[in-house]
Design an enzyme around this catalytic site. Structure first.
Site, PDB file in Angstrom:
ATOM      1  N   ASP A  98       9.321   2.842   0.187  1.00  0.00           N
ATOM      2  CA  ASP A  98       8.246   3.456   0.954  1.00  0.00           C
ATOM      3  C   ASP A  98       8.400   2.969   2.393  1.00  0.00           C
ATOM      4  O   ASP A  98       7.995   1.858   2.736  1.00  0.00           O
ATOM      5  CB  ASP A  98       6.885   3.068   0.364  1.00  0.00           C
ATOM      6  CG  ASP A  98       5.730   3.730   1.121  1.00  0.00           C
ATOM      7  OD1 ASP A  98       5.987   4.361   2.172  1.00  0.00           O
ATOM      8  OD2 ASP A  98       4.579   3.612   0.651  1.00  0.00           O
ATOM      9  N   LYS A 148       3.874   8.399   9.409  1.00  0.00           N
ATOM     10  CA  LYS A 148       3.515   7.790  10.703  1.00  0.00           C
ATOM     11  C   LYS A 148       4.403   8.285  11.857  1.00  0.00           C
ATOM     12  O   LYS A 148       4.151   9.356  12.375  1.00  0.00           O
ATOM     13  CB  LYS A 148       3.459   6.270  10.542  1.00  0.00           C
ATOM     14  CG  LYS A 148       2.363   5.913   9.496  1.00  0.00           C
ATOM     15  CD  LYS A 148       1.884   4.508   9.458  1.00  0.00           C
ATOM     16  CE  LYS A 148       0.611   4.387   8.624  1.00  0.00           C
ATOM     17  NZ  LYS A 148       0.739   3.950   7.259  1.00  0.00           N
ATOM     18  N   TYR A 183       0.860  -1.192   0.000  1.00  0.00           N
ATOM     19  CA  TYR A 183       0.000   0.000   0.000  1.00  0.00           C
ATOM     20  C   TYR A 183       0.890   1.235   0.000  1.00  0.00           C
ATOM     21  O   TYR A 183       1.840   1.315   0.791  1.00  0.00           O
ATOM     22  CB  TYR A 183      -0.893   0.001   1.244  1.00  0.00           C
ATOM     23  CG  TYR A 183      -1.798   1.203   1.362  1.00  0.00           C
ATOM     24  CD1 TYR A 183      -2.809   1.434   0.424  1.00  0.00           C
ATOM     25  CD2 TYR A 183      -1.653   2.107   2.419  1.00  0.00           C
ATOM     26  CE1 TYR A 183      -3.650   2.531   0.549  1.00  0.00           C
ATOM     27  CE2 TYR A 183      -2.492   3.208   2.545  1.00  0.00           C
ATOM     28  CZ  TYR A 183      -3.492   3.417   1.606  1.00  0.00           C
ATOM     29  OH  TYR A 183      -4.319   4.505   1.731  1.00  0.00           O
TER      30      TYR A 183
HETATM   31  C1  LIG Z   1       0.161   4.438   5.892  1.00  0.00           C
HETATM   32  C2  LIG Z   1       0.964   4.251   4.661  1.00  0.00           C
HETATM   33  C3  LIG Z   1       0.902   5.145   3.574  1.00  0.00           C
HETATM   34  C4  LIG Z   1      -0.089   6.267   3.536  1.00  0.00           C
HETATM   35  O1  LIG Z   1       0.097   7.185   4.534  1.00  0.00           O
HETATM   36  P1  LIG Z   1      -1.133   8.164   4.964  1.00  0.00           P
HETATM   37  O2  LIG Z   1      -0.509   9.080   5.938  1.00  0.00           O
HETATM   38  O3  LIG Z   1      -2.185   7.258   5.519  1.00  0.00           O
HETATM   39  O4  LIG Z   1      -1.582   8.832   3.719  1.00  0.00           O
HETATM   40  C5  LIG Z   1       1.770   4.970   2.522  1.00  0.00           C
HETATM   41  N1  LIG Z   1       2.650   3.962   2.506  1.00  0.00           N
HETATM   42  C6  LIG Z   1       2.737   3.070   3.515  1.00  0.00           C
HETATM   43  C7  LIG Z   1       3.760   1.982   3.450  1.00  0.00           C
HETATM   44  C8  LIG Z   1       1.880   3.179   4.605  1.00  0.00           C
HETATM   45  O5  LIG Z   1       1.932   2.268   5.579  1.00  0.00           O
END
Ligand SMILES: *Cc1c(COP(=O)(O)O)cnc(C)c1O
Length: 423
Positions: free
Chosen positions: A239, A267, A144
């Site tokens: 990511d 996060k 994601y």
């Molecule tokens: C949570 C997450 C996102 C998106 O971040 P948001 O702050 O919810 O937009 C993107 N990449 C990874 C790996 C994530 O865990």
């Protein structure tokens, strides 16, 4: 457990907010529950508006590695708030946090702050395309990367609950340049590059995927992503929105000794506020406006309160022994958890302080494997734990998070409940 106030609050929320929630997984539909409404959180304890208390293993999706409402972080936040909450003009916290990020992630020679992981990834992908002057983005099934149109392809997490593999409202043309391959399938990567390598702008990957549940990269997989992107002059984007400041101060890239061209963080970095970042090689980052032609901007980007929460959090994480202690606790916990699930047809995947219990006897190395797990058993487990005052990440395709605030007693209670789970 009685939750009359939460139920009433949910009914009212449903009248004004689609699904009653501002992010789909919170609705708890995949586990057949209705949402908790939270009054307050402190350390690992969530208190709902009915006064029920829960030990939190979701921690705002991994944000609170120090636990909720850490006194030192809150003190920094209060000070920042007293000085005004946004200027739309540079302030010192932005450089301060950028420096800390650069110290932990030397590959992030330059950093730009944004407001969410979605925005960080979207911007990094645009930059990769601008730099390479190519279009194709390669991602992996079950990873994601936020909810930007072109990345909502086989996107794991909450998207896995939709009927298609992606979202309605995304024109085919918008995903025409996105290719999603099975995670850990080096051969598939090699084949795609042999065919289309010259047109591939970037490969984006969660180096340890956590949005299909925790899945470990098999030996050589990430290394091959690095090698083949160098060979074809494509960029490699890690990511690390979850793994950054989680799997070590320097994220998964430090742990594996790999250097991506661009990295996204989120996060933990906002210390509980909406902040995220992307950064990488200076020659690539210099293409961003105002230095270069790739546009990216944000009214609240680099927000002073978020910067102060991030700085204070990272300073605590930088104290000697922080990760060693957390991982020692985690390693003991995982060893006992492995015993607790023996003969239960449950598979534990873990990395650092991240873990997922998959309700299957088979190994889980990809999204296809994760989808073989039994969602009914997961729902029963989630409800059972909730009834015993533990709040887990409410989807079979998510990670659970340990923090330095979890006590031995809480972990022991968790293990005992797992042992006694009737199935
Ligand atoms: C949570 C997450 C996102 C998106 O971040 P948001 O702050 O919810 O937009 C993107 N990449 C990874 C790996 C994530 O865990």
């Amino acid at each position: 457990m009685n939750r009359p106030h939460s139920i009433k609050a949910y009914e009212e929320a449903l009248r004004y907010i689609p699904g009653g929630v501002n992010s789909p997984v919170r609705a708890l539909r995949s586990v057949g529950e209705t949402p908790l409404f939270i009054q307050k959180a402190k350390g690992t304890t969530l208190t709902d508006i009915d006064g029920n208390r829960f030990t939190d293993f979701c921690l705002s999706w991994g944000v609170f590695i120090l636990g909720h409402a850490h006194p030192q972080v809150n003190k920094a936040i209060r000070k920042a708030v007293s000085q005004g909450t946004s200027y739309g003009i540079p302030s010192l916290g932005e450089t301060g946090l950028a420096k800390l990020v650069n110290q932990s992630f030397p590959g992030m020679e330059k950093v730009r702050f944004v407001n969410s992981g979605t925005e960080a990834v979207m911007s990094a992908v645009r930059l990769a395309r601008g730099f390479t002057r190519r279009n194709i983005i390669v991602k992996f099934d079950g990873c994601y990367h936020g909810h930007a149109d072109h990345l909502l392809v086989s996107a794991g997490s909450g998207v896995a609950g939709l009927s298609g593999s992606s979202s309605a409202g995304v024109p085919d043309a918008f995903t025409a340049y996105t290719v999603s391959l099975p995670f850990n399938d080096t051969e598939a990567v090699n084949r795609l590059f042999a065919e289309k390598g010259e047109a591939i702008a970037a490969v984006i990957v969660e180096p340890v995927p956590a949005n299909m549940g925790v899945v470990l990269p098999q030996a050589g997989f990430l290394e091959q992503l690095r090698n083949i992107t160098v060979q074809y002059k494509s960029l490699l984007i890690f990511d690390e929105v979850i793994t950054g400041f989680r799997l070590s101060a320097g994220g998964a890239q430090k742990r594996f000794g790999l250097k991506p061209d661009l990295t996204t963080l989120g996060k933990i970095i906002g210390g509980g506020f909406p902040a995220a970042a992307f950064g990488g090689r200076a020659d690539i980052m210099s293409l961003l406006a105002p230095d270069g032609p790739v546009y990216q901007a944000g009214t609240l980007s680099g927000n002073p309160v978020a910067m102060s929460a991030g700085i204070e959090t990272l300073q605590i994480l930088n104290q000697p022994g922080y990760y060693e202690n957390l991982e020692k606790t985690a390693a003991n916990f995982f060893a006992e958890l492995t015993d607790a699930i023996a003969d239960k047809k449950i598979r534990l995947n873990h990395a650092g302080s991240l873990f997922t219990l998959f309700f299957t006897a088979a190994e889980v190395n990809s999204f296809a494997d994760a989808k073989q797990a039994d969602p009914e058993r997961f729902s029963r487990f989630f409800k059972y734990m909730l009834a015993h005052h533990f709040y887990l990440s409410p989807s079979p395709f998510e990670a659970n998070f340990l923090s330095s605030a979890h006590s031995e007693t809480e972990l022991a209670r968790f293990l005992k409940l797992v042992k006694n789970f009737p199935g």
